[in-house]
Design an enzyme around this catalytic site. Structure first.
Site, mmCIF file in Angstrom:
data_model
loop_
_atom_site.group_PDB
_atom_site.id
_atom_site.type_symbol
_atom_site.label_atom_id
_atom_site.label_comp_id
_atom_site.label_asym_id
_atom_site.label_seq_id
_atom_site.Cartn_x
_atom_site.Cartn_y
_atom_site.Cartn_z
ATOM 1 C CD GLU A 190 73.655 28.398 79.016
ATOM 2 O OE1 GLU A 190 72.855 28.258 79.950
ATOM 3 O OE2 GLU A 190 73.750 27.589 78.067
ATOM 4 C CG HIS A 238 73.133 24.834 81.033
ATOM 5 N ND1 HIS A 238 72.091 25.736 81.032
ATOM 6 C CD2 HIS A 238 72.709 23.770 81.757
ATOM 7 C CE1 HIS A 238 71.082 25.251 81.727
ATOM 8 N NE2 HIS A 238 71.429 24.054 82.170
ATOM 9 C CB CYS A 257 68.807 22.691 80.267
ATOM 10 S SG CYS A 257 68.759 21.717 81.796
#
Length: 601
Positions: free
Chosen positions: A567, A565, A358
């Site tokens: 994750e 993102h 990001c």
């Protein structure tokens, strides 16, 4: 529907979320389908506008919900896809009641906490609990509810999480705080069926007996007690936790580690980057490594820090230089941006594997524009509204007057335009075609996990035609207001920036990487023809696509920036592809890994 309620007492931060997630894992291991709900007492309608320093990470769901980080724990532990409605806040409840009042749904009655607010809470829980979250049809068997803050019938089980402090040199375990907490809970009309006690040491038998006696909670097997209270003993199987046990044993036996420099804004609170930390853990375990995360406050790398706090400045740079890879996570605001740019530059120039997420991706664009293009004042409009070279700009569909739920949020699809880029390879998967005895194939394809080939027995490989294919697209979750300026794409491409993907609308470019000394070629990428030619050092593209979302540097061991993102969708036993790539590159295994997968197992 059966309900398990997890409450907390004595102090906050005891681990109610982990307890709720663990209960869900055990119930799922017994063959039951499980969903989860988190109830938070704050008046915010969601977690989107809350400071990471105060509340930890904002977790983003597929539907764009900005929710409490505990929902990330639920998704990782249970491997489910939750919705924004699985996070209930006081603000959401009051907002829904007031909207009904404005529409006249209460037929002129006086709207009060009882019964209107209480009914709204019950109705919300009952409606959300039946929404399937595991990809199967029909409602779950059990809904685990975590009640935020501190403080029945046979379809309800209450678990109270409490603290057992250890005092004195003799290590005496004190039960009084828990006794008082349970007494307060009973005053509210709630009696716990189980206690989940946290302590610095394992609970002694006399401590358990005292808790059982004074809190009126039997001392017995946890999962059996839950199933008995919910009247599910007849349909539940014995818990099968072999995968979790093996995973824990594998981690406990790991000897080697990899040093990861985490350069961020909120390093003072690890929970601010909880999903990033968990994704690194998943990737490291897949590589038989333990993560050794070195937290670096980005502002400590800046030149100003050398004057004001020289010791912190020197320590930060020493940590960065000793790292085997660098990760710059997301964030908002201009604090520490200069340090992040220096970290990205160091990684790029010294061939240190780099992953920017990001904001970290935008940082890599700014650094590239300044260092390679010579645009010394290149910047993002977020940090400098007067910059003459705005390489990152505010998204046109965003709102400048409202903060909550006004960003690009939720799961979005990226279509790869270059099938052999590193990102596409990492996101690829295995599939196999069963082969008949005559040597032909039945033509039946079955997808198996990315690591399936490594564990595929030789006998199995003789019966199937096992193949690996690069990904054609990837679905990842977004949370951002700024993107690369489409007017800057041309000059960035002339300097060697190559875009290899776009979103499903065709308006945004999603993937890009620097390519050096590539032969003259004409590429037909899906339905888009891209004519390219090579100068002495770089590859130029003539195409008109917008908003880069991923950057790669193929001449670099691993230099990737992503606007989304990754994750948020990493799971134990199924790590995020990009985090895996980072760790593989840090340990000099990436090339061999990609070659093995491209050539088959």
């Amino acid at each position: 529907m059966k309900y398990v309620l997890v409450t907390g007492g004595v102090v906050s931060g005891l681990g109610k979320g982990v307890t709720a997630s663990s209960v869900g894992v055990v119930l799922k291991a017994c063959g039951l389908r499980v969903t989860s709900i988190k109830i938070d007492p704050y008046l915010n309608t969601d977690a989107g506008t809350m400071s990471p320093f105060e509340h930890g990470e904002v977790f983003v769901l597929d539907d764009g919900g900005e929710v409490d980080l505990d929902l990330g724990n639920y998704e990782r532990f249970l491997d489910v896809r939750l919705t924004k409605n699985n996070n209930i806040t006081t603000g959401k409840i009051y907002q829904s009641v007031l909207e009904k009042e404005r529409k006249g749904d209460y037929l002129g009655k006086t709207v009060q906490v009882v019964p209107h607010i209480t009914d709204a809470i019950k109705n919300w829980i009952e409606s959300v609990a039946v929404i399937p979250v595991d990809g199967k049809e029909g409602p779950a068997d059990v809904c685990v509810i975590e009640l935020g803050g501190t403080v029945g019938p046979d379809n309800f089980c209450l678990i109270h999480v409490s603290l057992i402090p250890v005092l004195g040199v003799v290590g005496e375990q004190k039960t009084k705080p828990t006794q008082h907490s349970v007494r307060e809970l009973r005053a509210l009309g709630l009696t716990p069926h189980l206690l989940a006690c946290r302590s610095a040491q394992p609970l002694l038998e006399n401590t358990k007996e005292k808790l059982s006696q004074f809190c009126h909670v039997p001392n017995q097997n946890a999962h059996h007690s839950i199933l008995k209270q919910l009247n599910l003993l007849s349909i539940a199987a014995p818990p099968n936790l072999q995968a979790w046990t093996k995973r824990a044993e594998t981690y406990d036996n790991l000897k080697n580690s990899v040093r990861i420099a985490m350069v961020g804004k909120y390093v003072g609170l690890a929970d601010s980057y909880l999903s990033v930390v968990k994704a690194l853990l998943h990737a490291c375990i897949a590589c038989s490594l333990k993560p050794s995360i070195d937290w670096i406050a980005a502002s400590d790398l800046e030149d100003e820090s050398a004057k004001l706090t020289p010791k912190d400045h020197a320590a930060a740079w020493e940590t960065l230089r000793n790292a085997e890879c660098v990760l710059v996570p997301g964030g908002f605001g201009d604090r520490g941006v200069g340090g992040m740019i220096l970290a990205a530059k160091y990684a790029r120039e010294n061939n240190i594997p780099y992953l920017g997420i990001c904001l970290g991706m935008q940082i890599s664009v700014i650094e590239f524009a300044r260092s390679v293009l010579g645009l010394k004042r290149a910047n993002s409009n977020e940090f400098d509204s007067e910059t003459p070279n705005p390489v990152v700009i505010f998204m046109p569909e965003g709102s400048r007057t409202h903060m909550g739920s006004t960003m690009r949020l939720g799961s979005r699809r990226t279509l790869f335009q270059t099938p052999d880029c590193v990102t596409s390879k990492l996101y690829g998967d295995y599939f196999y075609i069963p082969v008949d005895q005559s040597g032909g194939s039945y033509g039946h394809k079955v997808i198996i996990p990315p690591f399936g080939a490594a564990f595929c027995p030789a006998t199995c490989r003789q019966l199937v035609d096992l193949r690996y294919r690069n990904a054609e697209y990837v679905d990842e979750r977004h949370r951002h207001r700024y993107e690369v300026n489409p007017e800057a794409i041309g000059v960035l491409e002339e300097a060697g920036l190559k875009f290899v993907g776009k979103d499903e609308t065709g308006k945004r470019m999603e993937v890009g990487f620097l390519s050096i000394r590539i032969k003259l070629c004409i590429l037909e990428l899906y339905s888009l023809s891209v004519v390219c030619h090579v100068t002495k050092l770089d590859l130029k593209f003539f195409c008109f696509l917008r908003y880069p979302q991923i950057l790669e540097l193929p001449s670099h061991p691993f230099y990737v920036g992503v606007q989304f993102h990754p994750e948020f969708k990493s799971r134990p036993g199924r790590p995020s592809a990009l985090f895996l790539g980072l760790i593989l590159a840090a340990t000099k295994q990436l090339e061999a890994y990609l070659n093995t997968h491209q050539n088959g197992c």
